[in-house]
Design an enzyme around this catalytic site. Structure first.
Site, PDB file in Angstrom:
ATOM      1  N   LEU A 131       4.666  -1.383   3.186  1.00 38.08           N
ATOM      2  CA  LEU A 131       4.484   0.032   2.914  1.00 38.08           C
ATOM      3  C   LEU A 131       5.249   0.375   1.637  1.00 38.08           C
ATOM      4  O   LEU A 131       6.459   0.182   1.559  1.00 38.08           O
ATOM      5  CB  LEU A 131       4.997   0.881   4.073  1.00 38.08           C
ATOM      6  CG  LEU A 131       4.347   0.667   5.446  1.00 38.08           C
ATOM      7  CD1 LEU A 131       4.822   1.734   6.421  1.00 38.08           C
ATOM      8  CD2 LEU A 131       2.826   0.679   5.357  1.00 38.08           C
ATOM      9  N   LYS A 132       4.540   0.884   0.636  1.00 37.38           N
ATOM     10  CA  LYS A 132       5.169   1.261  -0.632  1.00 37.38           C
ATOM     11  C   LYS A 132       5.732   2.678  -0.507  1.00 37.38           C
ATOM     12  O   LYS A 132       4.990   3.631  -0.238  1.00 37.38           O
ATOM     13  CB  LYS A 132       4.164   1.201  -1.782  1.00 37.38           C
ATOM     14  CG  LYS A 132       3.880  -0.195  -2.284  1.00 37.38           C
ATOM     15  CD  LYS A 132       2.800  -0.192  -3.351  1.00 37.38           C
ATOM     16  CE  LYS A 132       3.243   0.467  -4.623  1.00 37.38           C
ATOM     17  NZ  LYS A 132       2.192   0.376  -5.683  1.00 37.38           N
ATOM     18  N   ILE A 133       7.035   2.760  -0.743  1.00 38.91           N
ATOM     19  CA  ILE A 133       7.745   4.030  -0.573  1.00 38.91           C
ATOM     20  C   ILE A 133       8.621   4.253  -1.796  1.00 38.91           C
ATOM     21  O   ILE A 133       9.334   3.339  -2.228  1.00 38.91           O
ATOM     22  CB  ILE A 133       8.614   3.974   0.709  1.00 38.91           C
ATOM     23  CG1 ILE A 133       7.728   3.881   1.949  1.00 38.91           C
ATOM     24  CG2 ILE A 133       9.555   5.164   0.792  1.00 38.91           C
ATOM     25  CD1 ILE A 133       8.495   3.676   3.242  1.00 38.91           C
ATOM     26  N   VAL A 154       0.851  -1.189   0.000  1.00 38.30           N
ATOM     27  CA  VAL A 154       0.000   0.000   0.000  1.00 38.30           C
ATOM     28  C   VAL A 154       0.885   1.238   0.000  1.00 38.30           C
ATOM     29  O   VAL A 154       1.792   1.365   0.826  1.00 38.30           O
ATOM     30  CB  VAL A 154      -0.923   0.020   1.234  1.00 38.30           C
ATOM     31  CG1 VAL A 154      -1.849   1.222   1.189  1.00 38.30           C
ATOM     32  CG2 VAL A 154      -1.723  -1.267   1.331  1.00 38.30           C
TER      33      VAL A 154
END
Length: 300
Positions: free
Chosen positions: A155-157, A103
């Site tokens: 966590l998409k970063i 996400v």
């Protein structure tokens, strides 16, 4: 590979040792492709909520943000509503896949706001934002007594200098797993590996777009089809795998190829297999549907 029971190209994909992730937010379309993982982002969620069958998530997110953001600024409540909306979709996706969902956190956070990438006040602000998002996810996402929460969320970063530094702290100090996106080069990928991130996402299609904008023309085979061996995005995935093996990064980070433009790109990565390229691929439902309607790409 030569299993006669494989009646279409999607079934072949499931047998080549590469994990399939579905890239999207319209979770009602996902189950028919049997993905293990999934990825989503704000633009995909926006495209979903304009449809009647998903609109109720927006209304619920707004109500939750008003209730939980009482006393905060309007900007804070809007930010909270966006996070809640993303996580409501992620929750629905996790009900339909057995693995993980990646996400996106607002990618604008990871662009340096000064000439110094590691401006401490900004670093601390972005880190706090990531930790708040993770706490919210813990509240919203489904739980299973037999599966640790942390094993189901990435966590998409963006893999900027700030993003890589933030991801290193999340992974190594908080055991929060990350998927570093917008990877366009080997040096960038190795920097992610050195930071200890869980997954990196090279953008296959965008790398090819960049090279084409500078005059690259894809060679063709005698049958007139593109010769995918020379595809710049696929070559990047292969170079990253070689670099990871040489430096001892086996299995972490995992390489999740993404940003596909065509079925031919998927087929080429599947022919290479996970040993020479991607560990995972994330694919939009439109391309998965094309695969489902094509014959197996390894003939029995």
């Amino acid at each position: 590979m030569n299993d006669a029971s494989q009646s279409n190209a999607l079934q072949t994909l499931h047998h080549v040792g590469i994990t399939l992730a579905a890239d999207g937010a319209q979770y009602l379309d996902i189950s028919g492709f049997s993905p293990i993982d999934a990825t989503t982002n704000p633009s995909l969620v926006y495209a979903a909520v304009i449809n009647p069958e998903y609109k109720h998530h927006l209304e619920k997110a707004l109500n939750d943000a008003v209730q939980n953001g009482s006393g905060h600024s309007m900007d804070h409540q809007v930010e909270l509503a966006m996070d809640i909306l993303l996580l409501h979709f992620a929750s629905q996706i996790l009900d339909r896949v057995p693995g993980r969902v990646s996400v996106s956190i607002d990618p604008r956070l990871f662009l340096p706001i000064t000439s110094t990438p590691f401006d401490k006040p900004n670093f601390d602000r972005v880190l706090a934002r990531c930790l708040e998002f993770n706490s919210l996810a813990r509240r919203i996402l489904p739980t299973d007594a037999n599966i640790p929460y942390s094993s189901r969320l990435l966590l998409k970063i963006p893999a900027t200098s700030l993003g890589i530094a933030i991801a290193s702290v999340l992974e190594n100090q908080y055991s929060i797993h990350t998927n570093l996106t917008l990877v366009f080069g080997t040096v960038q990928a190795v920097a992610c590996a050195e930071a200890g991130v869980s997954v990196i996402s090279p953008f296959v299609g965008r790398v090819k777009d960049f090279h084409e904008s500078r005059g690259f023309v894809m060679p063709t085979k005698p049958d007139g089809l593109p010769d995918m061996v020379h595809h710049p995005g696929i070559q990047l995935v292969r170079r990253v795998k070689v670099a990871f093996v040489e430096k001892g990064y086996i299995g972490k980070p995992e390489i999740m190829a993404c940003g596909f433009r065509s079925v031919q790109e998927l087929v080429e990565l599947c022919r290479i297999g996970s040993g020479g390229g991607a560990d995972l691929i994330t694919v939009q439902p439109e391309l998965l549907a094309e695969l489902k309607n094509q014959p197996p790409f390894f003939k029995p």
